[in-house]
Design a protein around this motif. Structure first.
Motif, PDB file in Angstrom:
ATOM      1  N   ILE A  37       0.595  51.130  25.375  1.00 22.14           N
ATOM      2  CA  ILE A  37       0.650  50.388  26.635  1.00 22.14           C
ATOM      3  C   ILE A  37       0.695  51.348  27.818  1.00 22.14           C
ATOM      4  O   ILE A  37       0.027  51.136  28.839  1.00 22.14           O
ATOM      5  N   LEU A  38       1.472  52.419  27.676  1.00 18.66           N
ATOM      6  CA  LEU A  38       1.553  53.403  28.752  1.00 18.66           C
ATOM      7  C   LEU A  38       0.205  54.087  28.972  1.00 18.66           C
ATOM      8  O   LEU A  38      -0.171  54.381  30.115  1.00 18.66           O
ATOM      9  N   VAL A  39      -0.534  54.332  27.892  1.00 19.55           N
ATOM     10  CA  VAL A  39      -1.867  54.928  28.022  1.00 19.55           C
ATOM     11  C   VAL A  39      -2.790  54.004  28.812  1.00 19.55           C
ATOM     12  O   VAL A  39      -3.539  54.441  29.701  1.00 19.55           O
ATOM     13  N   VAL A  40      -2.738  52.715  28.499  1.00 16.70           N
ATOM     14  CA  VAL A  40      -3.554  51.737  29.225  1.00 16.70           C
ATOM     15  C   VAL A  40      -3.192  51.728  30.707  1.00 16.70           C
ATOM     16  O   VAL A  40      -4.076  51.697  31.585  1.00 16.70           O
ATOM     17  N   MET A  41      -1.894  51.760  31.010  1.00 16.94           N
ATOM     18  CA  MET A  41      -1.456  51.748  32.402  1.00 16.94           C
ATOM     19  C   MET A  41      -1.890  53.017  33.135  1.00 16.94           C
ATOM     20  O   MET A  41      -2.304  52.954  34.304  1.00 16.94           O
ATOM     21  N   VAL A  42      -1.815  54.166  32.479  1.00 16.86           N
ATOM     22  CA  VAL A  42      -2.239  55.421  33.107  1.00 16.86           C
ATOM     23  C   VAL A  42      -3.734  55.396  33.402  1.00 16.86           C
ATOM     24  O   VAL A  42      -4.183  55.747  34.507  1.00 16.86           O
ATOM     25  N   TYR A  43      -4.525  54.944  32.426  1.00 21.18           N
ATOM     26  CA  TYR A  43      -5.974  54.935  32.610  1.00 21.18           C
ATOM     27  C   TYR A  43      -6.446  53.816  33.546  1.00 21.18           C
ATOM     28  O   TYR A  43      -7.633  53.801  33.916  1.00 21.18           O
ATOM     29  N   SER A  44      -5.557  52.910  33.922  1.00 14.45           N
ATOM     30  CA  SER A  44      -5.934  51.921  34.927  1.00 14.45           C
ATOM     31  C   SER A  44      -6.084  52.566  36.305  1.00 14.45           C
ATOM     32  O   SER A  44      -6.652  51.963  37.220  1.00 14.45           O
ATOM     33  N   PHE A  45      -5.579  53.798  36.457  1.00 14.00           N
ATOM     34  CA  PHE A  45      -5.729  54.559  37.703  1.00 14.00           C
ATOM     35  C   PHE A  45      -6.797  55.644  37.584  1.00 14.00           C
ATOM     36  O   PHE A  45      -6.908  56.503  38.453  1.00 14.00           O
ATOM     37  N   ASN A  46      -7.564  55.619  36.503  1.00 14.71           N
ATOM     38  CA  ASN A  46      -8.585  56.633  36.268  1.00 14.71           C
ATOM     39  C   ASN A  46      -9.855  56.281  37.051  1.00 14.71           C
ATOM     40  O   ASN A  46     -10.366  55.160  36.962  1.00 14.71           O
ATOM     41  N   THR A  58      -7.184  56.825  41.248  1.00 17.35           N
ATOM     42  CA  THR A  58      -7.810  55.869  42.159  1.00 17.35           C
ATOM     43  C   THR A  58      -7.146  54.504  42.046  1.00 17.35           C
ATOM     44  O   THR A  58      -6.575  54.157  40.998  1.00 17.35           O
ATOM     45  N   TRP A  59      -7.228  53.751  43.145  1.00 19.76           N
ATOM     46  CA  TRP A  59      -6.773  52.355  43.161  1.00 19.76           C
ATOM     47  C   TRP A  59      -7.952  51.378  43.109  1.00 19.76           C
ATOM     48  O   TRP A  59      -7.765  50.168  43.240  1.00 19.76           O
ATOM     49  N   ASP A  60      -9.163  51.904  42.940  1.00 22.28           N
ATOM     50  CA  ASP A  60     -10.362  51.073  43.056  1.00 22.28           C
ATOM     51  C   ASP A  60     -10.388  49.936  42.050  1.00 22.28           C
ATOM     52  O   ASP A  60     -10.831  48.821  42.363  1.00 22.28           O
ATOM     53  N   TRP A  61      -9.912  50.195  40.831  1.00 25.24           N
ATOM     54  CA  TRP A  61      -9.991  49.156  39.800  1.00 25.24           C
ATOM     55  C   TRP A  61      -9.062  47.992  40.108  1.00 25.24           C
ATOM     56  O   TRP A  61      -9.373  46.847  39.778  1.00 25.24           O
ATOM     57  N   TYR A  62      -7.936  48.264  40.758  1.00 26.58           N
ATOM     58  CA  TYR A  62      -7.049  47.173  41.179  1.00 26.58           C
ATOM     59  C   TYR A  62      -7.695  46.369  42.303  1.00 26.58           C
ATOM     60  O   TYR A  62      -7.559  45.140  42.351  1.00 26.58           O
ATOM     61  N   ALA A  63      -8.384  47.064  43.209  1.00 28.04           N
ATOM     62  CA  ALA A  63      -9.096  46.355  44.279  1.00 28.04           C
ATOM     63  C   ALA A  63     -10.190  45.464  43.705  1.00 28.04           C
ATOM     64  O   ALA A  63     -10.359  44.305  44.129  1.00 28.04           O
ATOM     65  N   LYS A  64     -10.947  45.975  42.730  1.00 29.24           N
ATOM     66  CA  LYS A  64     -11.992  45.176  42.093  1.00 29.24           C
ATOM     67  C   LYS A  64     -11.398  44.022  41.287  1.00 29.24           C
ATOM     68  O   LYS A  64     -11.986  42.939  41.211  1.00 29.24           O
ATOM     69  N   LEU A  65     -10.240  44.273  40.702  1.00 28.55           N
ATOM     70  CA  LEU A  65      -9.585  43.217  39.938  1.00 28.55           C
ATOM     71  C   LEU A  65      -9.261  42.022  40.828  1.00 28.55           C
ATOM     72  O   LEU A  65      -9.570  40.877  40.497  1.00 28.55           O
ATOM     73  N   PHE A  66      -8.620  42.287  41.962  1.00 25.48           N
ATOM     74  CA  PHE A  66      -8.217  41.188  42.846  1.00 25.48           C
ATOM     75  C   PHE A  66      -9.398  40.594  43.605  1.00 25.48           C
ATOM     76  O   PHE A  66      -9.270  39.525  44.211  1.00 25.48           O
ATOM     77  N   ALA A 247      -6.390  47.627  34.387  1.00 23.84           N
ATOM     78  CA  ALA A 247      -5.580  47.275  35.554  1.00 23.84           C
ATOM     79  C   ALA A 247      -4.930  45.905  35.376  1.00 23.84           C
ATOM     80  O   ALA A 247      -3.741  45.720  35.685  1.00 23.84           O
ATOM     81  N   LEU A 248      -5.697  44.953  34.860  1.00 27.72           N
ATOM     82  CA  LEU A 248      -5.157  43.623  34.628  1.00 27.72           C
ATOM     83  C   LEU A 248      -4.051  43.650  33.577  1.00 27.72           C
ATOM     84  O   LEU A 248      -3.017  42.996  33.723  1.00 27.72           O
ATOM     85  N   SER A 249      -4.254  44.426  32.509  1.00 26.53           N
ATOM     86  CA  SER A 249      -3.228  44.560  31.472  1.00 26.53           C
ATOM     87  C   SER A 249      -1.950  45.171  32.040  1.00 26.53           C
ATOM     88  O   SER A 249      -0.844  44.756  31.692  1.00 26.53           O
ATOM     89  N   ALA A 250      -2.104  46.161  32.917  1.00 28.66           N
ATOM     90  CA  ALA A 250      -0.940  46.793  33.532  1.00 28.66           C
ATOM     91  C   ALA A 250      -0.168  45.804  34.396  1.00 28.66           C
ATOM     92  O   ALA A 250       1.073  45.764  34.376  1.00 28.66           O
ATOM     93  N   VAL A 251      -0.889  44.968  35.148  1.00 29.42           N
ATOM     94  CA  VAL A 251      -0.234  43.970  35.992  1.00 29.42           C
ATOM     95  C   VAL A 251       0.508  42.948  35.138  1.00 29.42           C
ATOM     96  O   VAL A 251       1.664  42.597  35.419  1.00 29.42           O
ATOM     97  N   MET A 252      -0.122  42.458  34.072  1.00 30.20           N
ATOM     98  CA  MET A 252       0.516  41.463  33.218  1.00 30.20           C
ATOM     99  C   MET A 252       1.727  42.044  32.490  1.00 30.20           C
ATOM    100  O   MET A 252       2.758  41.373  32.348  1.00 30.20           O
ATOM    101  N   PHE A 253       1.598  43.291  32.026  1.00 36.89           N
ATOM    102  CA  PHE A 253       2.732  43.910  31.334  1.00 36.89           C
ATOM    103  C   PHE A 253       3.916  44.091  32.285  1.00 36.89           C
ATOM    104  O   PHE A 253       5.063  43.833  31.916  1.00 36.89           O
ATOM    105  N   THR A 254       3.631  44.511  33.509  1.00 32.86           N
ATOM    106  CA  THR A 254       4.703  44.689  34.500  1.00 32.86           C
ATOM    107  C   THR A 254       5.384  43.357  34.797  1.00 32.86           C
ATOM    108  O   THR A 254       6.620  43.278  34.863  1.00 32.86           O
ATOM    109  N   LEU A 255       4.592  42.299  34.957  1.00 32.16           N
ATOM    110  CA  LEU A 255       5.162  40.976  35.204  1.00 32.16           C
ATOM    111  C   LEU A 255       6.012  40.519  34.030  1.00 32.16           C
ATOM    112  O   LEU A 255       7.118  39.986  34.219  1.00 32.16           O
ATOM    113  N   THR A 256       5.541  40.755  32.822  1.00 36.82           N
ATOM    114  CA  THR A 256       6.292  40.360  31.631  1.00 36.82           C
ATOM    115  C   THR A 256       7.612  41.112  31.536  1.00 36.82           C
ATOM    116  O   THR A 256       8.661  40.527  31.231  1.00 36.82           O
ATOM    117  N   VAL A 257       7.584  42.419  31.812  1.00 31.47           N
ATOM    118  CA  VAL A 257       8.806  43.223  31.763  1.00 31.47           C
ATOM    119  C   VAL A 257       9.820  42.738  32.782  1.00 31.47           C
ATOM    120  O   VAL A 257      11.026  42.620  32.490  1.00 31.47           O
TER     121      VAL A 257
END
Length: 272
Positions: A37-46, A58-66, A247-257
């Protein structure tokens, strides 16, 4: 004396060794569970398009996600279903726990046991059962069937949570309230419910998390006209994992935690 001291020293050393091995085993298990899970979260900023190649932050993938309207619509649908399912399951589960705890009736033990069975029942069995049930009643699959299935999934978890609190409940408080003139409804509103509030809130948060994360049951009971986030993610992953999915997985995991920690805090608060 020296022999006894040596034996005590050896036992103390053995206890420290066992304690150290236990701690190492615990951290190894946590690493095995959370490292992916941590690997997925790190690579969401790749900044690279492929996860195996790190090109920078980069934050681009979060921008594209939303900016992805389909994902946002699915997220809104999931939040709506999860909120309604958690609220209904909490209300029904709390009432079920109160009935099981305060009253004696025929079939009580069977009902009590069935609630615990549902908490460990495989999701795929429940999903297929609900699908057959809706088909038999000729109910069109969609929002309503998904909501009913999620309420059914969450209700036993709420009941178990509230029952655990009721096991520590002091019935003399209710009797004292009735002696002072409180009716059954007032005793519930002003005495029982406030004391159960931490357990009820914890049950709601747990239900919300279960509903938001459910894939198997939702796969069987939802229709083509109503799309929710877990199934949307599943369909996207089948075509390959993209950075916006990370990025979406990171957001959902953070919300779940956050929700799980809040439920844990409320569960601890009810014991004070």
């Amino acid at each position: 004396m020296s022999d006894q001291h040596s034996r005590e020293h050896a036992r103390a050393g053995w206890r420290r060794t066992v304690k150290g091995l236990s701690a190492a085993y615990m951290w190894a298990v946590y690493f095995f569970l959370y490292a992916p899970i941590l690997v997925v979260m790190v690579y969401s900023f790749n900044s690279a398009r492929f996860a195996t190649d790190w090109r920078g932050f980069t934050w681009d993938w979060y921008a594209k996600l939303f900016a992805n309207q389909q994902l946002m619509n699915a997220a809104v649908n999931s939040l709506m279903v999860a909120t309604l399912a958690a609220t209904l399951a909490t209300a029904l589960g709390t009432l079920a726990a109160l009935v099981l705890h305060r009253y004696r009736f025929r079939g009580r033990k069977v009902l009590h046991g069935s609630i615990f069975v549902l908490t460990v029942s495989p999701d795929i069995v429940m999903g297929i059962s609900m699908l057959i049930f809706f088909i038999a009643l000729r109910i069109q699959l969609g929002f309503a069937t998904l909501l009913i299935a999620h309420v059914t999934l969450c209700l036993p978890f709420v009941a178990v949570t509230v029952l655990a609190r009721l096991a520590e409940f002091n019935e003399h408080i209710v009797e004292a309230a009735k002696d002072l003139g409180a009716t059954e409804s007032k005793a519930f509103r002003y005495v029982i419910l406030p004391l159960l509030t931490p357990a009820v809130a914890a049950g709601w948060l747990l239900s919300f998390t279960l509903s938001m994360d459910d894939v198997l049951i939702s796969f069987f009971v939802t229709g083509p006209t109503f799309e929710i986030l877990p199934l949307k993610i599943y369909s996207m992953v089948r075509l390959g994992v993209k950075p916006d999915i990370n990025a979406l997985s990171a957001v959902m995991f953070t919300l779940t935690v956050v929700l799980v920690l809040a439920a844990h805090a409320l569960t601890k608060a009810r014991k004070k």
